[in-house]
Scaffold this motif. Structure first.
Motif, short mmCIF file in Angstrom:
data_model
loop_
_atom_site.label_atom_id
_atom_site.label_comp_id
_atom_site.label_asym_id
_atom_site.label_seq_id
_atom_site.Cartn_x
_atom_site.Cartn_y
_atom_site.Cartn_z
N HIS A 1 0.82 -1.22 0.00
CA HIS A 1 0.00 0.00 0.00
C HIS A 1 0.85 1.27 0.00
CE1 HIS A 1 -3.21 -2.79 0.49
NE2 HIS A 1 -2.91 -3.06 1.74
N ALA A 2 1.77 1.43 1.00
CA ALA A 2 2.62 2.64 1.03
C ALA A 2 1.78 3.87 0.70
CB ALA A 2 3.77 2.49 0.04
N GLN A 3 0.68 4.02 1.38
CA GLN A 3 -0.40 4.87 0.90
C GLN A 3 -0.22 6.35 1.22
OE1 GLN A 3 -4.16 2.80 1.05
NE2 GLN A 3 -5.17 4.61 1.85
N HIS A 4 0.16 6.66 2.44
CA HIS A 4 0.29 8.05 2.87
C HIS A 4 1.72 8.26 3.35
CE1 HIS A 4 -4.07 8.28 2.61
NE2 HIS A 4 -4.09 7.15 3.30
N LEU A 5 2.49 9.04 2.62
CA LEU A 5 3.92 9.18 2.87
C LEU A 5 4.30 10.63 3.11
CD1 LEU A 5 5.21 6.89 -0.04
CD2 LEU A 5 4.72 6.21 2.32
N THR A 6 5.34 10.82 3.90
CA THR A 6 5.99 12.12 3.96
C THR A 6 7.04 12.17 2.85
OG1 THR A 6 7.74 11.38 5.46
CG2 THR A 6 5.68 12.16 6.47
N THR A 7 7.50 13.39 2.53
CA THR A 7 8.52 13.50 1.48
C THR A 7 9.79 12.78 1.88
OG1 THR A 7 9.16 15.65 2.39
CG2 THR A 7 7.60 15.65 0.56
N GLY A 8 10.13 12.78 3.16
CA GLY A 8 11.32 12.06 3.60
C GLY A 8 11.20 10.56 3.41
N GLU A 9 10.01 10.03 3.63
CA GLU A 9 9.79 8.60 3.45
C GLU A 9 9.91 8.22 1.97
OE1 GLU A 9 6.71 8.36 7.22
OE2 GLU A 9 5.95 8.18 5.18
N ILE A 10 9.43 9.07 1.09
CA ILE A 10 9.53 8.79 -0.35
C ILE A 10 10.98 8.59 -0.75
CG2 ILE A 10 9.21 9.83 -2.62
CD1 ILE A 10 6.62 11.10 -1.46
N ASP A 11 11.87 9.44 -0.27
CA ASP A 11 13.29 9.30 -0.59
C ASP A 11 13.88 8.03 0.02
OD1 ASP A 11 13.32 11.67 -2.02
OD2 ASP A 11 13.89 12.88 -0.28
#
Length: 433
Positions: A266-276
């Motif tokens: 899912h990885a559904q709701h992320l912060t920009t730091g988590e995306i990196d």
């Protein structure tokens, strides 16, 4: 139904009637002799009738279990809705399905998948560890026309490790060396785990549904045993915790062990730091694009206008260099990959309210969506040497479509017809003329 037979499954969606949660007294009058336990479409909460609650011994005095919630009236009386781990209170008294019922369900589901151009499924198990023998029964009976990668419950990793030691990891038709766990619940059930509170519940930010110490130990143990780990995370805090846990497993077990291909389902709701961090850690974002055009109808009412900017962040993940793989989450969403491609490319919500796309900055191209459903899926299952692209030496899994989805108006993709589905060079589906 005969008296006493359980009525189960369901797949209701309270958002379709304005958001009010259902209650047992809505259905008691028409189900006096049949216990009922029917799930919301995301599987993270369910409605029981009063008979089912009596059979389970659930009363106003029954405490909420860890990682779950019994929805109650103002006086503490259960209304009939059970969230996440609280659902186990009712499930514990439900009789298991017979093998014949499971076999019939598999055959029906297989036909649906093949008709939609699906040549392989990654099955996330049923929570009780029974999926593996169920699938093995289909394979041994010669009924498995589709490819299956079966994942078992993460907590069962010692049992699966022993099974793999004795039986190997399967073959190109049926494999079983994966495990699935959970960090939190879902947005629709308001059990996803966030850093900040829900917009419509300012005193509440969701919850983990697992004992986090046990979950971390299971991840590290399964990884040390050489098994493939995939874990469900929806909220930003759940995703952050899971990325930390994966990083800790690498540190504990050694980077040289192998290519792990940890997955976050899912990885559904992320912060920009988590995306990196997905790209930095090599963690696969295993996502379901149809959810974006479904949840997009009401997600902002749950988490506000800022957090939705990195919700279903397909574009941001690709741009960061992360591996993005797509699936359906069926039966939570349609099994049809073409519906998923349409969703990822247009992000037009199913209520028609966002013709230009919901959070349009996160749209991706048709080619990127196709890659996520084919080559990336093969990589996410350690099968890129044999599957995922059409080239000499690979297994001939092919799908023939009535239109070239890379050339037509993207808004028409969901209506494209599957003409043929070929698995291993054998035609397993052909559309009627």
């Amino acid at each position: 139904s005969p008296e006493g037979r359980w009525i189960r499954f369901g797949d209701w969606d309270h958002q379709l009637w304005g958001g009010e949660l259902p209650r047992a007294d809505w259905i008691d009058a028409v189900t006096p002799d049949n216990p009922v336990f029917v799930f919301r479409l995301d599987g993270h909460m369910a409605l029981a009738n009063s008979l089912a609650m009596r059979l389970a011994g659930v009363t106003a005095e029954t405490p909420d279990p860890a990682g779950g919630e019994i929805v109650r009236d103002a006086d503490g009386t259960p209304t009939g809705v059970f969230k996440d781990n609280a659902m186990n209170l009712i499930a514990a008294v439900m009789p298991p399905l017979a093998d014949e019922e499971i076999d019939a369900a598999f055959l029906a589901a297989q036909d649906v998948a093949l008709a939609h151009g699906v040549t392989e499924i990654h099955d996330m198990g049923d929570g009780d560890g029974k999926s593996l023998p169920d699938f093995r029964r289909q394979k041994e009976a010669g009924r498995m026309r589709i490819r299956v990668y079966a994942l078992s419950p993460l907590a069962d990793w010692p049992t699966l490790a022993a099974y793999v030691e004795e039986n190997g990891r399967g073959d190109d038709r049926f494999r079983w060396d994966g495990l699935k766990g959970f960090v939190d619940g879902s947005l629709g059930s308001a059990t996803a785990w966030f850093y900040d509170p829900f917009t419509d519940r300012p005193d509440y930010s969701g919850m983990p549904v697992a004992d986090l110490d046990e979950l971390k130990a299971d991840i590290e143990g399964a990884d040390a045993a050489g098994l493939h780990v995939a874990v469900h995370a929806i909220g930003d805090r759940a995703n952050d915790w899971l990325l930390d846990a994966y990083e800790s497993a690498v540190s504990a077990n050694g980077e040289e062990i192998r290519s792990r291909r940890f997955r976050i389902e899912h990885a559904q709701h992320l912060t920009t730091g988590e995306i990196d961090r997905f790209a930095h850690l090599g963690v696969i974002a295993s996502m379901q694009p149809y959810h974006a055009i479904d949840d997009g109808r009401w997600a902002e009412t749950k988490i506000g206008p800022e957090r939705i900017k990195t919700t279903y962040a397909f574009r941001s993940l690709i741009d960061a260099g992360a591996v993005l793989t797509f699936g359906s989450d069926w039966s939570v969403a349609p099994l049809d990959p073409l519906a998923g491609i349409y969703a990822a490319v247009t992000r037009r919500t199913i209520d028609g309210a966002n013709p230009g796309g919901w959070v349009p900055a996160q749209k991706i191209t048709v080619d990127e969506a196709l890659h996520a459903y084919t080559a990336a899926n093969a990589y996410a299952g350690f099968q890129e040497d044999n599957l995922g692209t059409i080239e000499p030496g690979k297994l001939a899994d092919l799908v023939v479509l009535a239109d070239d989805v890379t050339q037509i108006d993207p808004t028409l993709i969901a209506d494209v017809k599957v003409l043929r589905t070929i698995v291993g060079g054998k035609e397993e589906y052909r559309a009627e003329e």
